[in-house]
Design a protein around this motif. Sequence first.
Motif, mmCIF file in Angstrom:
data_model
loop_
_atom_site.group_PDB
_atom_site.id
_atom_site.type_symbol
_atom_site.label_atom_id
_atom_site.label_comp_id
_atom_site.label_asym_id
_atom_site.label_seq_id
_atom_site.Cartn_x
_atom_site.Cartn_y
_atom_site.Cartn_z
ATOM 1 N N SER A 19 -3.775 0.684 -10.804
ATOM 2 C CA SER A 19 -4.127 -0.669 -10.690
ATOM 3 C C SER A 19 -4.014 -1.440 -12.028
ATOM 4 O O SER A 19 -4.525 -0.868 -12.921
ATOM 5 C CB SER A 19 -5.522 -0.646 -10.311
ATOM 6 O OG SER A 19 -5.926 -1.887 -10.428
ATOM 7 N N ALA B 96 -5.256 5.830 -7.809
ATOM 8 C CA ALA B 96 -5.330 4.455 -7.524
ATOM 9 C C ALA B 96 -5.897 3.557 -8.494
ATOM 10 O O ALA B 96 -5.281 2.569 -8.960
ATOM 11 C CB ALA B 96 -6.163 4.327 -6.332
ATOM 12 N N ASP B 97 -6.864 4.160 -9.219
ATOM 13 C CA ASP B 97 -7.411 3.202 -10.069
ATOM 14 C C ASP B 97 -6.512 3.285 -11.433
ATOM 15 O O ASP B 97 -6.196 2.113 -12.114
ATOM 16 C CB ASP B 97 -8.671 3.963 -10.806
ATOM 17 C CG ASP B 97 -9.340 3.058 -11.633
ATOM 18 O OD1 ASP B 97 -9.842 1.889 -11.638
ATOM 19 O OD2 ASP B 97 -9.681 3.382 -12.940
ATOM 20 N N ARG C 101 0.804 -1.123 -0.076
ATOM 21 C CA ARG C 101 -0.011 0.014 0.050
ATOM 22 C C ARG C 101 0.807 1.257 0.093
ATOM 23 O O ARG C 101 2.043 1.356 0.472
ATOM 24 C CB ARG C 101 -1.012 0.002 1.259
ATOM 25 C CG ARG C 101 -1.774 -1.072 1.233
ATOM 26 C CD ARG C 101 -3.031 -0.908 2.206
ATOM 27 N NE ARG C 101 -3.738 -1.861 2.272
ATOM 28 C CZ ARG C 101 -4.988 -2.164 1.636
ATOM 29 N NH1 ARG C 101 -5.240 -1.013 0.762
ATOM 30 N NH2 ARG C 101 -5.896 -3.013 1.619
#
Length: 177
Positions: free
Chosen positions: A106, A102-103, A48
Amino acid sequence: VIYAIEDLVPDCRDMLRLKWPNDVWIDRHKLAGILCEATNGNALGKTRAVVGIGLNRCVDFAAAGLDERDLGKAVSLHSIASTVPDELCLVDRLRHYLLELADMFSTTDKPASKSGLALLLPELRRRDGLIGCPVAIELSSETICGEAAGIDGSGRLLVCLAGDRIQPFTSGRVRLI
């Protein structure tokens, strides 16, 4: 951070720049700083990122006992904008863009060319506040001087050294000279 500020403070639109690796500038004055740290994998093995954002929203530097020597070239949003968003609106906009990032990072269902830094590079390069500037990169054991030459595909700062040699940097304190 830049998008969140520009959404809420139109006075700043297209004026904000990045000072590699983690500062947001307006007219070469530091408005915000961003620190990221990766955590080791959790019980599920997932890594993270912890992101800390410091934004000078309504800072009275004099009341805080800070003078020019302490400040460097810091500036507060309230001193440069006609309107200043309240904290919750700002946090909401920051959250919105952090979730978008964050997307983007990913990679579970996307090829590398459609995720991560590759999508951000054109905007990072457009917002580069150092490009063409003489800089000193302070490393733990030396200081290297040259001219900032942009950001490469890995997010490293490129510096043109003597003899037109380009050297990438992944870390170091950058100051204008």
